[in-house]
Design a protein around this motif. Structure first.
Motif, PDB file in Angstrom:
ATOM      1  N   LEU A   1      26.673  20.614   8.604  1.00  0.00           N
ATOM      2  CA  LEU A   1      26.217  21.311   9.811  1.00  0.00           C
ATOM      3  C   LEU A   1      25.845  20.305  10.898  1.00  0.00           C
ATOM      4  O   LEU A   1      26.241  20.451  12.061  1.00  0.00           O
ATOM      5  N   LEU A   2      25.070  19.282  10.537  1.00  0.00           N
ATOM      6  CA  LEU A   2      24.667  18.274  11.519  1.00  0.00           C
ATOM      7  C   LEU A   2      25.884  17.543  12.080  1.00  0.00           C
ATOM      8  O   LEU A   2      25.948  17.254  13.286  1.00  0.00           O
ATOM      9  N   ALA A   3      26.853  17.244  11.225  1.00  0.00           N
ATOM     10  CA  ALA A   3      28.061  16.556  11.680  1.00  0.00           C
ATOM     11  C   ALA A   3      28.844  17.405  12.673  1.00  0.00           C
ATOM     12  O   ALA A   3      29.543  16.870  13.548  1.00  0.00           O
ATOM     13  N   ALA A   4      28.720  18.735  12.537  1.00  0.00           N
ATOM     14  CA  ALA A   4      29.403  19.646  13.453  1.00  0.00           C
ATOM     15  C   ALA A   4      28.585  19.917  14.715  1.00  0.00           C
ATOM     16  O   ALA A   4      28.988  20.709  15.566  1.00  0.00           O
ATOM     17  N   GLY A   5      27.416  19.269  14.798  1.00  0.00           N
ATOM     18  CA  GLY A   5      26.575  19.439  15.979  1.00  0.00           C
ATOM     19  C   GLY A   5      25.722  20.682  15.966  1.00  0.00           C
ATOM     20  O   GLY A   5      25.201  21.092  17.010  1.00  0.00           O
ATOM     21  N   VAL A   6      25.545  21.274  14.791  1.00  0.00           N
ATOM     22  CA  VAL A   6      24.744  22.494  14.666  1.00  0.00           C
ATOM     23  C   VAL A   6      23.303  22.115  14.335  1.00  0.00           C
ATOM     24  O   VAL A   6      23.067  21.382  13.364  1.00  0.00           O
ATOM     25  N   PRO A   7      22.314  22.578  15.110  1.00  0.00           N
ATOM     26  CA  PRO A   7      20.919  22.271  14.789  1.00  0.00           C
ATOM     27  C   PRO A   7      20.491  22.967  13.498  1.00  0.00           C
ATOM     28  O   PRO A   7      20.878  24.115  13.242  1.00  0.00           O
ATOM     29  N   VAL A   8      19.706  22.273  12.694  1.00  0.00           N
ATOM     30  CA  VAL A   8      19.352  22.758  11.360  1.00  0.00           C
ATOM     31  C   VAL A   8      17.845  22.756  11.181  1.00  0.00           C
ATOM     32  O   VAL A   8      17.166  21.781  11.523  1.00  0.00           O
ATOM     33  N   ARG A   9      17.339  23.832  10.622  1.00  0.00           N
ATOM     34  CA  ARG A   9      15.957  23.888  10.154  1.00  0.00           C
ATOM     35  C   ARG A   9      15.993  23.878   8.627  1.00  0.00           C
ATOM     36  O   ARG A   9      16.794  24.579   8.010  1.00  0.00           O
ATOM     37  N   THR A  10      15.137  23.088   8.033  1.00  0.00           N
ATOM     38  CA  THR A  10      15.063  23.029   6.581  1.00  0.00           C
ATOM     39  C   THR A  10      13.641  23.354   6.136  1.00  0.00           C
ATOM     40  O   THR A  10      12.699  23.325   6.929  1.00  0.00           O
ATOM     41  N   VAL A  11      13.504  23.629   4.846  1.00  0.00           N
ATOM     42  CA  VAL A  11      12.194  23.905   4.281  1.00  0.00           C
ATOM     43  C   VAL A  11      12.021  23.043   3.040  1.00  0.00           C
ATOM     44  O   VAL A  11      12.911  22.944   2.204  1.00  0.00           O
ATOM     45  N   ALA A  12      10.881  22.376   2.958  1.00  0.00           N
ATOM     46  CA  ALA A  12      10.601  21.487   1.825  1.00  0.00           C
ATOM     47  C   ALA A  12       9.093  21.432   1.625  1.00  0.00           C
ATOM     48  O   ALA A  12       8.316  21.827   2.496  1.00  0.00           O
ATOM     49  N   HIS A  13       8.668  20.927   0.461  1.00  0.00           N
ATOM     50  CA  HIS A  13       7.224  20.814   0.248  1.00  0.00           C
ATOM     51  C   HIS A  13       6.806  19.459  -0.308  1.00  0.00           C
ATOM     52  O   HIS A  13       5.626  19.147  -0.332  1.00  0.00           O
ATOM     53  N   SER A  14       7.756  18.621  -0.719  1.00  0.00           N
ATOM     54  CA  SER A  14       7.366  17.281  -1.170  1.00  0.00           C
ATOM     55  C   SER A  14       7.415  16.320   0.015  1.00  0.00           C
ATOM     56  O   SER A  14       8.285  16.430   0.885  1.00  0.00           O
ATOM     57  N   ARG A  15       6.479  15.373   0.029  1.00  0.00           N
ATOM     58  CA  ARG A  15       6.389  14.437   1.148  1.00  0.00           C
ATOM     59  C   ARG A  15       7.680  13.638   1.325  1.00  0.00           C
ATOM     60  O   ARG A  15       8.160  13.456   2.446  1.00  0.00           O
ATOM     61  N   ASN A  16       8.270  13.176   0.226  1.00  0.00           N
ATOM     62  CA  ASN A  16       9.496  12.388   0.322  1.00  0.00           C
ATOM     63  C   ASN A  16      10.640  13.196   0.923  1.00  0.00           C
ATOM     64  O   ASN A  16      11.398  12.703   1.770  1.00  0.00           O
ATOM     65  N   SER A  17      10.756  14.461   0.475  1.00  0.00           N
ATOM     66  CA  SER A  17      11.825  15.317   0.996  1.00  0.00           C
ATOM     67  C   SER A  17      11.631  15.591   2.477  1.00  0.00           C
ATOM     68  O   SER A  17      12.587  15.554   3.263  1.00  0.00           O
ATOM     69  N   ILE A  18      10.398  15.858   2.867  1.00  0.00           N
ATOM     70  CA  ILE A  18      10.097  16.145   4.273  1.00  0.00           C
ATOM     71  C   ILE A  18      10.477  14.965   5.152  1.00  0.00           C
ATOM     72  O   ILE A  18      11.139  15.123   6.191  1.00  0.00           O
ATOM     73  N   GLU A  19      10.093  13.771   4.739  1.00  0.00           N
ATOM     74  CA  GLU A  19      10.390  12.576   5.530  1.00  0.00           C
ATOM     75  C   GLU A  19      11.891  12.330   5.614  1.00  0.00           C
ATOM     76  O   GLU A  19      12.426  11.988   6.679  1.00  0.00           O
ATOM     77  N   ALA A  20      12.601  12.501   4.496  1.00  0.00           N
ATOM     78  CA  ALA A  20      14.044  12.267   4.480  1.00  0.00           C
ATOM     79  C   ALA A  20      14.778  13.275   5.361  1.00  0.00           C
ATOM     80  O   ALA A  20      15.719  12.909   6.085  1.00  0.00           O
ATOM     81  N   LEU A  21      14.340  14.522   5.323  1.00  0.00           N
ATOM     82  CA  LEU A  21      14.999  15.559   6.116  1.00  0.00           C
ATOM     83  C   LEU A  21      14.743  15.364   7.602  1.00  0.00           C
ATOM     84  O   LEU A  21      15.626  15.600   8.436  1.00  0.00           O
ATOM     85  N   ARG A  22      13.546  14.924   7.947  1.00  0.00           N
ATOM     86  CA  ARG A  22      13.260  14.627   9.358  1.00  0.00           C
ATOM     87  C   ARG A  22      14.106  13.457   9.841  1.00  0.00           C
ATOM     88  O   ARG A  22      14.654  13.475  10.943  1.00  0.00           O
ATOM     89  N   LYS A  23      14.218  12.443   8.999  1.00  0.00           N
ATOM     90  CA  LYS A  23      15.001  11.264   9.372  1.00  0.00           C
ATOM     91  C   LYS A  23      16.472  11.648   9.547  1.00  0.00           C
ATOM     92  O   LYS A  23      17.183  11.068  10.387  1.00  0.00           O
ATOM     93  N   ALA A  24      16.937  12.624   8.763  1.00  0.00           N
ATOM     94  CA  ALA A  24      18.332  13.062   8.869  1.00  0.00           C
ATOM     95  C   ALA A  24      18.602  13.817  10.165  1.00  0.00           C
ATOM     96  O   ALA A  24      19.757  13.944  10.584  1.00  0.00           O
ATOM     97  N   GLY A  25      17.525  14.327  10.781  1.00  0.00           N
ATOM     98  CA  GLY A  25      17.701  15.012  12.059  1.00  0.00           C
ATOM     99  C   GLY A  25      17.477  16.510  12.020  1.00  0.00           C
ATOM    100  O   GLY A  25      17.855  17.220  12.954  1.00  0.00           O
TER     101      GLY A  25
END
Length: 288
Positions: free
Chosen positions: A22-46
């Motif tokens: 989705l990100l590669a296609a230029g589509v904005p993405v919202r994700t849901v997570a609860h672990s600190r590592n996952s949250i940080e990685a997903l934010r870094k991914a955009g």
């Protein structure tokens, strides 16, 4: 600006690739997570990340705000159906227009196996909600060999399964994600249920041959008894309920009930599905 798409389970085998594509296609993405590592990685991914826990329904209210399209993946847990029903209810309250649900091959079979029945119950919750849907029903994932059997292959040059000589039309999770992205971003997939397979049905003996060719080592497939498989899983701290679920699935594999090869991936995405050799080449480090 294009509306955000909500992706649940964004760090798993399929969700990771849905987010990337989705990100590669230029589509904005919202994700849901609860672990600190996952949250940080997903934010870094955009992605925009909401911190929430599926096990706490109250934490999910805000997740769906302003969302019209959802990729719905729930973890394999004993209360998967209840969890799925809660998420569908929240989606309906928020006015979600389309849910692309990751289900499983054979969800529509009767009487089916436990996992298939759970998937079908979640599908029914979505159908009854009145929200437009697309159901993805993939066969077993090629990535299973890297994630669950990689260490055994690395350390023992072998993997162990109670699957006999049954053939399975394994599918790459990247192809499953590709179908999901098509359904999330283009019209015409509403009301459809897509069974997804790879391009060929393989026995585990053939899988071991391909892995041997790719790694340059002799990799063995060891067909073990049900009793031995249960013992191994118990020693690996796998809970009894999950052992029962997996043993039902392995029986289907042994019987050849998951060997059908379908053209769905190419029909939806316009690209031929990834074969097991290409998967093994792309993930060779998992086996070395």
């Amino acid at each position: 600006m294009e509306e955000k798409i909500l992706v649940t389970g964004p760090t798993g085998n399929v969700g990771t690739h849905v987010v990337r594509q989705l990100l590669a296609a230029g589509v904005p993405v919202r994700t849901v997570a609860h672990s600190r590592n996952s949250i940080e990685a997903l934010r870094k991914a955009g992605t925009e990340v909401f911190e929430a826990d599926f096990g706490e329904p109250g934490s999910m209210h805000a997740v769906f705000d302003g969302i019209s399209r959802v990729f719905l993946l729930t973890p394999l847990v004993p209360h998967m159906v209840r969890m799925g029903a809660t998420l569908v209810e929240e989606a309906k309250k928020a006015g979600v227009k389309h849910i692309v649900r990751l289900s499983g091959m054979g969800a529509d079979a009767a009487p089916g196996i436990t996992l298939g029945r759970w998937h079908r119950e979640v599908e029914r919750e979505i159908e009854d909600s009145g929200i437009a849907y697309t159901f993805l029903r993939p066969n077993s994932f090629m990535q299973t060999y890297a994630v669950f059997f990689g260490e055994s292959i690395k350390n023992r040059d072998a993997f162990y399964l109670p699957a006999g000589d049954g053939k399975v039309s394994l599918v790459d999770t990247r192809d499953v994600a590709g179908v999901a992205v098509e359904a999330l971003t283009k019209k015409g997939h509403e009301g459809k249920a897509y069974t997804l397979t790879g391009p060929e049905a393989l026995s585990n003996t053939r899988v071991s041959e391909i892995l041997s060719e790719v790694t340059g080592r002799a990799i063995r497939y060891v067909d073990v008894s049900d009793e031995s498989a249960r013992h191994r899983m118990k020693n690996a701290q796998i809970p009894d309920w999950l052992i029962d679920v997996l043993m039902e699935l392995y029986q289907l594999h042994r019987e050849g009930a998951t060997s059908a090869v379908l053209p769905t991936v190419e029909q939806v995405t316009g690209k031929p599905p990834i074969d097991f050799r290409q998967f093994a080449l792309d993930h060779v480090e998992a086996f070395k």
